[in-house]
Design a protein around this motif. Sequence first.
Motif, PDB file in Angstrom:
ATOM      1  N   SER A  63     102.068  77.635  32.540  1.00 57.89           N
ATOM      2  CA  SER A  63     101.561  77.605  31.171  1.00 57.89           C
ATOM      3  C   SER A  63     101.026  76.205  30.900  1.00 57.89           C
ATOM      4  CB  SER A  63     102.669  77.976  30.183  1.00 57.89           C
ATOM      5  OG  SER A  63     103.641  76.962  30.128  1.00 57.89           O
ATOM      6  N   ASP A  64     100.596  75.958  29.676  1.00 55.08           N
ATOM      7  CA  ASP A  64     100.059  74.642  29.336  1.00 55.08           C
ATOM      8  C   ASP A  64     101.092  73.528  29.468  1.00 55.08           C
ATOM      9  OD1 ASP A  64      97.615  75.766  28.788  1.00 55.08           O
ATOM     10  OD2 ASP A  64      97.954  75.883  26.622  1.00 55.08           O
ATOM     11  N   SER A  65     102.356  73.868  29.238  1.00 56.48           N
ATOM     12  CA  SER A  65     103.370  72.818  29.198  1.00 56.48           C
ATOM     13  C   SER A  65     104.362  72.827  30.354  1.00 56.48           C
ATOM     14  CB  SER A  65     104.152  72.911  27.888  1.00 56.48           C
ATOM     15  OG  SER A  65     104.778  74.179  27.801  1.00 56.48           O
ATOM     16  N   ARG A  66     104.376  73.901  31.173  1.00 57.55           N
ATOM     17  CA  ARG A  66     105.378  73.935  32.238  1.00 57.55           C
ATOM     18  C   ARG A  66     104.936  74.805  33.408  1.00 57.55           C
ATOM     19  NH1 ARG A  66     110.475  77.647  30.772  1.00 57.55           N
ATOM     20  NH2 ARG A  66     109.426  79.626  30.961  1.00 57.55           N
ATOM     21  N   ILE A  67     105.561  74.556  34.531  1.00 56.08           N
ATOM     22  CA  ILE A  67     105.350  75.330  35.755  1.00 56.08           C
ATOM     23  C   ILE A  67     106.727  75.725  36.254  1.00 56.08           C
ATOM     24  CG2 ILE A  67     104.367  75.308  38.077  1.00 56.08           C
ATOM     25  CD1 ILE A  67     103.117  72.518  36.420  1.00 56.08           C
ATOM     26  N   VAL A  68     106.905  77.001  36.592  1.00 52.34           N
ATOM     27  CA  VAL A  68     108.195  77.483  37.086  1.00 52.34           C
ATOM     28  C   VAL A  68     107.980  78.113  38.457  1.00 52.34           C
ATOM     29  CG1 VAL A  68     110.151  79.007  36.690  1.00 52.34           C
ATOM     30  CG2 VAL A  68     109.018  77.914  34.749  1.00 52.34           C
ATOM     31  N   PHE A  69     108.767  77.663  39.423  1.00 55.20           N
ATOM     32  CA  PHE A  69     108.737  78.203  40.781  1.00 55.20           C
ATOM     33  C   PHE A  69     110.057  78.908  41.042  1.00 55.20           C
ATOM     34  CE2 PHE A  69     106.196  74.331  40.844  1.00 55.20           C
ATOM     35  CZ  PHE A  69     105.023  74.766  41.445  1.00 55.20           C
ATOM     36  N   LEU A  70     110.009  80.063  41.679  1.00 55.62           N
ATOM     37  CA  LEU A  70     111.214  80.730  42.154  1.00 55.62           C
ATOM     38  C   LEU A  70     111.114  80.729  43.671  1.00 55.62           C
ATOM     39  CD1 LEU A  70     113.846  82.130  41.488  1.00 55.62           C
ATOM     40  CD2 LEU A  70     112.594  84.285  41.396  1.00 55.62           C
ATOM     41  N   ILE A  71     111.997  79.978  44.300  1.00 58.11           N
ATOM     42  CA  ILE A  71     111.938  79.759  45.748  1.00 58.11           C
ATOM     43  C   ILE A  71     113.108  80.461  46.409  1.00 58.11           C
ATOM     44  CG2 ILE A  71     111.955  77.994  47.553  1.00 58.11           C
ATOM     45  CD1 ILE A  71     111.016  76.029  45.246  1.00 58.11           C
ATOM     46  N   GLU A  72     112.815  81.212  47.458  1.00 57.65           N
ATOM     47  CA  GLU A  72     113.874  81.867  48.225  1.00 57.65           C
ATOM     48  C   GLU A  72     114.146  81.059  49.481  1.00 57.65           C
ATOM     49  OE1 GLU A  72     114.900  85.973  50.621  1.00 57.65           O
ATOM     50  OE2 GLU A  72     113.320  86.003  49.101  1.00 57.65           O
ATOM     51  N   LYS A  73     115.412  80.709  49.670  1.00 57.61           N
ATOM     52  CA  LYS A  73     115.828  79.940  50.844  1.00 57.61           C
ATOM     53  C   LYS A  73     115.763  80.817  52.084  1.00 57.61           C
ATOM     54  CE  LYS A  73     117.903  76.557  53.077  1.00 57.61           C
ATOM     55  NZ  LYS A  73     117.297  75.282  53.333  1.00 57.61           N
TER      56      LYS A  73
END
Length: 89
Positions: A63-73
């Motif tokens: 989004s304009d204010s944030r980035i979210v990553f979901l990472i699988e080990k």
Amino acid sequence: MTITKLDLAGLKCPLPALKTRKALKSLAAGDRLEVLCTDPLSVIDIPNLIRETGDKVEITERSDSRIVFLIEKANGPIGGTDRASSMRD
């Protein structure tokens, strides 16, 4: 499988990638790490880190204010060796 949340809001390059790498080391295979960043460069740095570690980015939200990553080990780094067994040989 567990999900660990890592809030890196406000941190600038290279700290988001470095802290993500450190957090991934403590996870077991199959666990997930949710990383929240505000640094625009993290959209480059985090995927590059994941390519190096051999893990997988499941979801990327931006989004304009944030980035979210979901990472699988993953099981381990690509081309990695089991250090303990190599020391016994």
